[in-house]
Design a protein around this motif. Structure first.
Motif, PDB file in Angstrom:
ATOM      1  N   LEU A 320       0.841  -1.202   0.000  1.00  0.00           N
ATOM      2  CA  LEU A 320       0.000   0.000   0.000  1.00  0.00           C
ATOM      3  C   LEU A 320       0.871   1.244   0.000  1.00  0.00           C
ATOM      4  N   LYS A 323      -1.815   6.063  -4.900  1.00  0.00           N
ATOM      5  CA  LYS A 323      -2.752   5.604  -5.923  1.00  0.00           C
ATOM      6  C   LYS A 323      -2.037   5.634  -7.274  1.00  0.00           C
ATOM      7  N   LEU A 390      -4.640  -2.444   6.474  1.00  0.00           N
ATOM      8  CA  LEU A 390      -5.218  -3.040   5.282  1.00  0.00           C
ATOM      9  C   LEU A 390      -6.382  -3.926   5.712  1.00  0.00           C
ATOM     10  N   ARG A 393     -12.431  -7.382   2.649  1.00  0.00           N
ATOM     11  CA  ARG A 393     -13.895  -7.374   2.662  1.00  0.00           C
ATOM     12  C   ARG A 393     -14.460  -8.748   2.321  1.00  0.00           C
ATOM     13  N   PRO A 436      -9.620   6.068   2.034  1.00  0.00           N
ATOM     14  CA  PRO A 436      -9.134   4.694   1.884  1.00  0.00           C
ATOM     15  C   PRO A 436      -8.923   4.352   0.401  1.00  0.00           C
ATOM     16  N   VAL A 437      -7.935   3.514   0.146  1.00  0.00           N
ATOM     17  CA  VAL A 437      -7.548   3.169  -1.216  1.00  0.00           C
ATOM     18  C   VAL A 437      -8.037   1.761  -1.534  1.00  0.00           C
ATOM     19  N   ASP A 438      -8.741   1.623  -2.657  1.00  0.00           N
ATOM     20  CA  ASP A 438      -9.104   0.288  -3.120  1.00  0.00           C
ATOM     21  C   ASP A 438      -7.845  -0.391  -3.655  1.00  0.00           C
ATOM     22  N   MET A 439      -7.543  -1.578  -3.150  1.00  0.00           N
ATOM     23  CA  MET A 439      -6.311  -2.254  -3.540  1.00  0.00           C
ATOM     24  C   MET A 439      -6.538  -3.346  -4.580  1.00  0.00           C
ATOM     25  N   ASP A 442     -12.249  -3.958  -5.047  1.00  0.00           N
ATOM     26  CA  ASP A 442     -13.120  -3.705  -3.903  1.00  0.00           C
ATOM     27  C   ASP A 442     -13.121  -4.838  -2.875  1.00  0.00           C
ATOM     28  N   CYS A 445      -8.848  -3.166   0.765  1.00  0.00           N
ATOM     29  CA  CYS A 445      -8.623  -1.718   0.784  1.00  0.00           C
ATOM     30  C   CYS A 445      -7.614  -1.398   1.887  1.00  0.00           C
ATOM     31  N   ARG A 447      -5.594   2.126   4.209  1.00  0.00           N
ATOM     32  CA  ARG A 447      -5.499   3.555   4.499  1.00  0.00           C
ATOM     33  C   ARG A 447      -4.236   3.813   5.313  1.00  0.00           C
TER      34      ARG A 447
END
Length: 504
Positions: A320, A323, A390, A393, A436-439, A442, A445, A447
């Motif tokens: 991470l 972006k 990290l 989901r 937050p960044v989508d890695m 979806d 993710c 931050r």
């Protein structure tokens, strides 16, 4: 009395130690004088090995049965003959003994120092170049670091690549051209000695156990992230791999079969160090490689019943960071295309998405299957310090219905390289953003977290190193809440920035 060019303390336990040395000019014999704790001085002699075509010689002293968790005092001398070596008494009494501590006893967690990115193409203020190495030496001398993990870019070999290109040698350089390969390997070896003989660096390498993993600058900038690999590129990789094995990998525990990756366990702590360069191939969309993934899986499976309190996973390039899409567009618009290779190195670059998925899926799966283990990613590379959380989901990664699957990430970079400035700093700040960044699609993710007391918020724009502490403040044993304390030592800061990453 001659001393080795380089003396480095490698992998240790509470009762064993490895001391690796490098010499030159035919000095093929070495004598070590040492004592552990209050014991009497002992000696070991060693015949050094000279790689074919090299003027450098290497060897390692393997010490066993030492007084548990003691301080080891030692001195090493080298000579062209065994008869030319000083006696044990002469060596022990010559002054200038070095010291390091063996690892703590069982039940006491290790304090892990993190360093990366030891250099740069240009240095604007040479007087500050090694300031953080001096500070690290002071922290080590104060007894605050048990093991130092070098996360990559221990040397910067880019200027060797550039010099060969200026001499128009690329057309002749191939892995099969042994005459040129010998010259190239010697250039890498000489760079290691030049870099590590610097007093501030040598003092650290000889006073704390170290483990090391390479990254691109240990080869040349962006290795594995270019469209094509020329025969000359491959030759540089092969030469760098030989030198890495001789100087860095010799310090590490036994590794995987076809990469420099390895796993290691001590005192309830697991350390999984992944090799992100040996099999990195942009066209084939690989970073780790099939066999290293398989060996990683086998190692993780073996740890499920080991009772690990914490697992550190070293990746070099952090999963991470900025972006990627936004950063790429800005760099192209500003004409800063030379930095696009750094973007390609990112795990979050779309070309590398499947490798990122494989990494995160394995770590979150391990977290679920080993519910007593906290998992932390550890990286360098990006020339800033950051911490992050990290999240997965995916329902399959939950330990129970109420679980919010998270792992942490700690990045420390660089100890010698300068932080981004000017336009590049603005690009990094914009690429980080505030959300937050989508890695990955979806499903994962992340931050970045605010660093308490850091004037720049979530990014430490200073030369730095970090110490990871798993014990409670001022007490022995593991933190009862399984929290991780991160201390960043930043250039120009009187006190370290400290952050506690809470276990969840």
């Amino acid at each position: 009395m001659s001393r080795p060019l380089i003396t480095t303390v490698g992998c240790c336990t509470s009762t064993t130690a490895r001391i690796a040395i490098t010499a030159k000019n035919g000095q093929s014999h070495a004598r070590l004088a040492f004592r552990a704790g209050e014991g009497a001085f002992q000696e070991r002699t060693l015949r050094l090995c000279r790689p074919e075509g090299s003027s450098f010689l290497h060897g390692s002293f393997e010490l066993e049965g030492l007084a548990a968790s003691s301080t080891v005092e030692y001195a090493v001398a080298v000579s062209v003959s065994e008869e030319g070596l000083p006696s044990l008494q002469e060596l022990a009494c010559a002054g200038g003994l070095s010291r390091f501590r063996l690892l703590p006893p069982p039940g006491q967690p290790l304090r892990i120092g993190l360093v990366s990115c030891n250099g740069g193409h240009t240095v604007t203020e040479p007087s500050r170049r090694h300031a953080m190495w001096k500070r690290l030496g002071e922290v080590v001398a104060a007894g605050e670091v048990d093991l130092l993990i070098h996360l990559g870019d221990q040397i910067y070999a880019d200027h060797i690549r550039e010099a060969w290109q200026r001499c128009n040698l690329d057309d002749y350089l191939t892995p099969q051209n042994e005459e040129l390969m010998q010259r190239l390997r010697e250039s890498f070896r000489a760079l290691y000695c030049e870099t590590w003989q610097r007093p501030e660096i040598a003092a650290v390498l000889g006073s704390v156990p170290s483990m090391m993993m390479w990254d691109d600058h240990d080869i040349f900038d962006g290795w594995g992230s270019h469209d094509e690999v020329s025969p000359a590129d491959r030759a540089f990789f092969e030469a760098a791999r030989t030198a890495f094995s001789e100087f860095q990998a010799r310090l590490n525990p036994p590794g995987f079969s076809d990469s420099f990756g390895f796993g290691w366990v001590s005192n309830g702590l697991g350390v999984l160090v992944l090799d992100g360069r040996s099999h990195r191939n942009w066209k084939e969309q690989t970073i780790i490689g099939r066999k290293q993934w398989a060996e990683t899986d086998a190692w993780l499976e073996a740890q499920l019943g080991a009772g690990l309190e914490r697992l550190f996973v070293v990746t070099g390039v952090p999963p991470l960071h900025a972006k990627v899409a936004a950063a790429s567009k800005i760099l192209e618009r500003l004409g800063l295309t030379s930095f696009l290779g750094d973007v390609r190195d990112s795990w979050m670059e779309p070309h590398n998405a499947e490798e990122l998925r494989k990494l995160l899926n394995r770590l979150f799966d391990f977290r679920k299957r080993s519910p007593g283990t906290e998992v932390t990613l550890v990286g360098g590379d990006v020339h800033v310090g950051t911490t992050a959380r990290l999240r997965s989901r995916m329902p399959s990664h939950k330990r129970n219905d109420s679980d919010q699957p998270e792992i942490t990430q700690v990045v420390s970079s660089g100890i010698g390289s300068e932080p981004p400035n000017g336009l590049i700093r603005k690009v990094v700040e914009f690429g980080i953003g505030s959300d937050p960044v989508d890695m990955y699609q979806d499903l994962f993710c992340g931050r970045l977290l605010e660093l308490p007391g850091n004037p720049d918020g979530r990014l430490l724009f200073r030369r730095n190193f970090a110490v990871l502490d798993l014990g409670p403040t001022g007490k022995d044993g593991w933190d009862p809440d399984r929290n991780l304390r991160v201390r960043y030592y930043g250039e120009g800061l009187e006190r370290p920035i400290e952050q506690t990453l809470l276990a969840l």
